[in-house]
Write an enzyme that holds these catalytic residues in place. Structure first.
Site, PDB file in Angstrom:
ATOM      1  N   ALA A   1     -12.656  -3.342  10.820  1.00 60.92           N
ATOM      2  CA  ALA A   1     -11.356  -3.917  10.292  1.00 60.92           C
ATOM      3  C   ALA A   1      -9.943  -3.321  11.071  1.00 60.92           C
ATOM      4  O   ALA A   1      -9.152  -4.085  11.370  1.00 60.92           O
ATOM      5  CB  ALA A   1     -11.321  -3.561   8.763  1.00 60.92           C
TER       6      ALA A   1
ATOM      7  N   TYR B   1     -15.025  -0.399   7.792  1.00 62.60           N
ATOM      8  CA  TYR B   1     -13.546   0.341   7.988  1.00 62.60           C
ATOM      9  C   TYR B   1     -13.143   0.193   9.524  1.00 62.60           C
ATOM     10  O   TYR B   1     -12.330  -0.047   9.947  1.00 62.60           O
ATOM     11  CB  TYR B   1     -13.616   1.606   7.541  1.00 62.60           C
ATOM     12  CG  TYR B   1     -12.370   2.393   7.552  1.00 62.60           C
ATOM     13  CD1 TYR B   1     -11.299   1.978   6.525  1.00 62.60           C
ATOM     14  CD2 TYR B   1     -12.090   3.041   8.675  1.00 62.60           C
ATOM     15  CE1 TYR B   1     -10.184   2.991   6.596  1.00 62.60           C
ATOM     16  CE2 TYR B   1     -10.964   3.692   8.608  1.00 62.60           C
ATOM     17  CZ  TYR B   1      -9.940   3.449   7.613  1.00 62.60           C
ATOM     18  OH  TYR B   1      -8.722   4.146   7.763  1.00 62.60           O
ATOM     19  N   ALA B   2     -14.203   0.568  10.249  1.00 61.63           N
ATOM     20  CA  ALA B   2     -13.836   0.594  11.600  1.00 61.63           C
ATOM     21  C   ALA B   2     -13.628  -0.646  12.413  1.00 61.63           C
ATOM     22  O   ALA B   2     -12.755  -0.932  13.134  1.00 61.63           O
ATOM     23  CB  ALA B   2     -15.246   1.328  12.491  1.00 61.63           C
TER      24      ALA B   2
ATOM     25  N   SER C   1      -6.035   2.950  12.699  1.00 60.74           N
ATOM     26  CA  SER C   1      -6.688   4.195  12.392  1.00 60.74           C
ATOM     27  C   SER C   1      -7.438   4.380  13.657  1.00 60.74           C
ATOM     28  O   SER C   1      -7.530   3.403  14.708  1.00 60.74           O
ATOM     29  CB  SER C   1      -7.887   3.840  11.415  1.00 60.74           C
ATOM     30  OG  SER C   1      -8.674   5.160  11.510  1.00 60.74           O
TER      31      SER C   1
ATOM     32  N   GLY D   1       0.819  -1.343  -0.122  1.00 61.97           N
ATOM     33  CA  GLY D   1      -0.045  -0.264   0.057  1.00 61.97           C
ATOM     34  C   GLY D   1       0.845   1.016  -0.052  1.00 61.97           C
ATOM     35  O   GLY D   1       0.501   2.360   0.220  1.00 61.97           O
ATOM     36  N   GLY D   2       2.042   1.204  -0.400  1.00 60.17           N
ATOM     37  CA  GLY D   2       2.889   2.369  -0.465  1.00 60.17           C
ATOM     38  C   GLY D   2       3.173   3.207  -1.707  1.00 60.17           C
ATOM     39  O   GLY D   2       3.742   3.979  -1.969  1.00 60.17           O
TER      40      GLY D   2
END
Length: 241
Positions: free
Chosen positions: A150, A147-148, A134, A13-14
């Site tokens: 994960a 998303y949350a 996150s 993911g870079g």
């Protein structure tokens, strides 16, 4: 302590955003850095905002596709693995099965798949794995349940992998960024009303930068953090306060 000459780093993911900031920070510290992204070539990113592949190796691998991941080669040497892949869907798509599965596949399942794939290489180097979570792991994220969930899973996975792999000489930690302007946060950063609402909750009064997340990542990979295992460092300007 932040000299990474002769070190080999892979940032999944870079190719853009936070992951790209991390990749460039390691390159500037002397490391040989490869990034994985989902476009066919590095040139395909062109002048895309948040993408600077200067001096980085590049490989196209969609890590949410287990066939592609299995076929991808393991680097001959790997001292630091950063798992920064991410996906988010809007308009309540994550409440539906297809959207939920897509986000969970990228943001959690592929993290474990990548960690498993590179375990032996990291053990040989007595290396470090750094997962990107996150602040959504610690609070509700309106409209983005997958998303949350994960990102909360990444925090828990960090602890479990750190405990399991300590005997292999692998240190596993994670970073939990707050609001950082990337393509994943455009729904907030490009809407003045939403951005103002979020900034009002940040004691520092501004969004963070990929470079600020990268600095913490370098610390976690450095000799300054050799006794830190299984921890998630929140880097959010005080948002979670």
């Amino acid at each position: 302590m932040f000299d990474f000459n002769d070190k080999h780093v892979l940032v999944v993911g870079g190719s853009s955003g936070i992951g790209n900031g991390i990749a460039q920070a390691f390159r500037q510290a002397g490391a040989a850095v490869e990034v994985w992204g989902t476009r066919s070539t590095a040139d395909a990113y062109g002048d895309a905002p948040g993408s600077d592949l200067t001096g980085l190796g590049y490989r196209c691998v969609d890590v949410a596709d287990r066939v592609q991941l299995d076929r991808a080669p393991v680097p001959d040497a790997l001292d630091v693995l950063v798992l920064s892949q991410g996906a988010v869907l809007y308009k309540r798509a994550e409440f539906e099965a297809e959207g939920w599965d897509r986000v969970m596949d990228v943001n959690l399942r592929s993290v474990m798949d990548c960690a498993r794939k590179f375990r032996t290489a990291l053990s040989s180097a007595q290396g470090s794995a750094i997962l990107i979570s996150s602040v959504s792991a610690f609070q509700a994220n309106r409209g983005n349940p997958a998303y949350a969930a994960a990102k909360a899973g990444v925090v828990s996975l960090t602890r479990s992998l750190a405990e399991a792999w300590a005997a292999d000489g692998i240190r596993v930690n994670s970073v939990a960024p707050g609001l950082v302007e990337t393509k994943l946060t455009k729904a907030t950063t490009e809407r003045p009303d939403r951005l103002a609402a979020v900034l009002s909750q940040i004691p520092l009064g501004r969004a963070g930068t990929p470079q600020e997340i990268a600095s913490v990542t370098l610390f976690l990979a450095s000799p300054l953090s050799t006794y830190i295992f299984g921890q998630t460092v929140v880097v959010d300007g005080g948002l979670t306060l």
